[in-house]
Design a protein around this motif. Structure first.
Motif, PDB file in Angstrom:
ATOM      1  N   ARG A 150      63.236 -45.178   5.515  1.00  0.00           N
ATOM      2  CA  ARG A 150      63.546 -44.060   6.410  1.00  0.00           C
ATOM      3  C   ARG A 150      62.498 -43.915   7.500  1.00  0.00           C
ATOM      4  O   ARG A 150      62.825 -43.651   8.657  1.00  0.00           O
ATOM      5  CB  ARG A 150      63.679 -42.780   5.603  1.00  0.00           C
ATOM      6  CG  ARG A 150      64.892 -42.827   4.699  1.00  0.00           C
ATOM      7  CD  ARG A 150      65.036 -41.595   3.883  1.00  0.00           C
ATOM      8  NE  ARG A 150      66.187 -41.760   2.989  1.00  0.00           N
ATOM      9  CZ  ARG A 150      66.662 -40.804   2.254  1.00  0.00           C
ATOM     10  NH1 ARG A 150      66.107 -39.612   2.262  1.00  0.00           N
ATOM     11  NH2 ARG A 150      67.699 -41.019   1.479  1.00  0.00           N
ATOM     12  N   PHE A 151      61.242 -44.051   7.137  1.00  0.00           N
ATOM     13  CA  PHE A 151      60.171 -43.905   8.119  1.00  0.00           C
ATOM     14  C   PHE A 151      60.229 -45.012   9.166  1.00  0.00           C
ATOM     15  O   PHE A 151      59.973 -44.761  10.346  1.00  0.00           O
ATOM     16  CB  PHE A 151      58.802 -43.902   7.439  1.00  0.00           C
ATOM     17  CG  PHE A 151      57.672 -43.700   8.387  1.00  0.00           C
ATOM     18  CD1 PHE A 151      57.437 -42.454   8.932  1.00  0.00           C
ATOM     19  CD2 PHE A 151      56.862 -44.759   8.762  1.00  0.00           C
ATOM     20  CE1 PHE A 151      56.407 -42.254   9.837  1.00  0.00           C
ATOM     21  CE2 PHE A 151      55.828 -44.575   9.658  1.00  0.00           C
ATOM     22  CZ  PHE A 151      55.597 -43.318  10.194  1.00  0.00           C
ATOM     23  N   SER A 152      60.569 -46.218   8.756  1.00  0.00           N
ATOM     24  CA  SER A 152      60.623 -47.314   9.716  1.00  0.00           C
ATOM     25  C   SER A 152      61.688 -47.062  10.777  1.00  0.00           C
ATOM     26  O   SER A 152      61.465 -47.327  11.960  1.00  0.00           O
ATOM     27  CB  SER A 152      60.883 -48.640   9.010  1.00  0.00           C
ATOM     28  OG  SER A 152      62.158 -48.640   8.404  1.00  0.00           O
ATOM     29  N   LEU A 153      62.824 -46.520  10.387  1.00  0.00           N
ATOM     30  CA  LEU A 153      63.874 -46.217  11.355  1.00  0.00           C
ATOM     31  C   LEU A 153      63.428 -45.106  12.295  1.00  0.00           C
ATOM     32  O   LEU A 153      63.623 -45.191  13.511  1.00  0.00           O
ATOM     33  CB  LEU A 153      65.173 -45.838  10.640  1.00  0.00           C
ATOM     34  CG  LEU A 153      66.370 -45.601  11.544  1.00  0.00           C
ATOM     35  CD1 LEU A 153      66.719 -46.867  12.312  1.00  0.00           C
ATOM     36  CD2 LEU A 153      67.549 -45.121  10.742  1.00  0.00           C
ATOM     37  N   ILE A 154      62.809 -44.075  11.748  1.00  0.00           N
ATOM     38  CA  ILE A 154      62.312 -42.985  12.591  1.00  0.00           C
ATOM     39  C   ILE A 154      61.244 -43.512  13.548  1.00  0.00           C
ATOM     40  O   ILE A 154      61.226 -43.162  14.731  1.00  0.00           O
ATOM     41  CB  ILE A 154      61.767 -41.837  11.713  1.00  0.00           C
ATOM     42  CG1 ILE A 154      62.915 -41.173  10.958  1.00  0.00           C
ATOM     43  CG2 ILE A 154      61.012 -40.814  12.544  1.00  0.00           C
ATOM     44  CD1 ILE A 154      62.472 -40.198   9.890  1.00  0.00           C
ATOM     45  N   ALA A 203      61.546 -43.400  17.552  1.00  0.00           N
ATOM     46  CA  ALA A 203      60.611 -42.553  18.283  1.00  0.00           C
ATOM     47  C   ALA A 203      59.806 -43.365  19.301  1.00  0.00           C
ATOM     48  O   ALA A 203      59.486 -42.877  20.380  1.00  0.00           O
ATOM     49  CB  ALA A 203      59.672 -41.845  17.311  1.00  0.00           C
ATOM     50  N   GLU A 204      59.466 -44.572  18.981  1.00  0.00           N
ATOM     51  CA  GLU A 204      58.669 -45.402  19.878  1.00  0.00           C
ATOM     52  C   GLU A 204      59.517 -46.039  20.983  1.00  0.00           C
ATOM     53  O   GLU A 204      58.971 -46.646  21.891  1.00  0.00           O
ATOM     54  CB  GLU A 204      57.969 -46.508  19.067  1.00  0.00           C
ATOM     55  CG  GLU A 204      56.908 -45.995  18.136  1.00  0.00           C
ATOM     56  CD  GLU A 204      55.724 -45.415  18.895  1.00  0.00           C
ATOM     57  OE1 GLU A 204      55.295 -46.005  19.894  1.00  0.00           O
ATOM     58  OE2 GLU A 204      55.243 -44.357  18.464  1.00  0.00           O
TER      59      GLU A 204
END
Length: 106
Positions: free
Chosen positions: A18-22, A26-27
């Motif tokens: 999940r964090f990798s997708l966010i 975001a970047e």
């Protein structure tokens, strides 16, 4: 001990996915096409409907639309409160209170 490791690694894997997708969104490294972005707006209402409608309309795997269906009546109260108040917390409280009163008095 093994169950704790499984839970820890499972949580880390889930968090990482999940964090990798966010992070990528975001970047600005990952661009979502506009048609996909528009389609994603329909996901929350579809999921919420799939969870709520069976609870309101089905009783013992049969369609139950009658005045003795307290869940449906409480749902209607919640819809009216949501419509007029636009307040999520008030809607939840009104729906729960309506269901409690209908079950208690009925």
């Amino acid at each position: 001990m093994n169950i704790w490791l499984v839970m820890l690694f499972g949580g880390l894997i889930t968090f990482g996915m999940r964090f990798s997708l966010i992070y990528l969104l975001a970047e600005g490294r990952l661009h979502i096409p506009e048609t996909m972005r528009k389609a994603l707006h329909y996901v929350p209402p579809a999921v919420l409907s799939a969870i709520i409608f069976p609870e309101l309309f089905l009783h013992d795997q049969e369609l139950h639309i009658a005045l003795d269906n307290f869940r449906l009546l409480a749902g209607l109260v919640a819809v009216l409160v949501a419509w007029f108040s636009k307040n999520t917390l008030l809607t939840i409280i009104a729906g729960m209170l309506a269901l409690f009163l209908l079950q208690f008095l009925g």
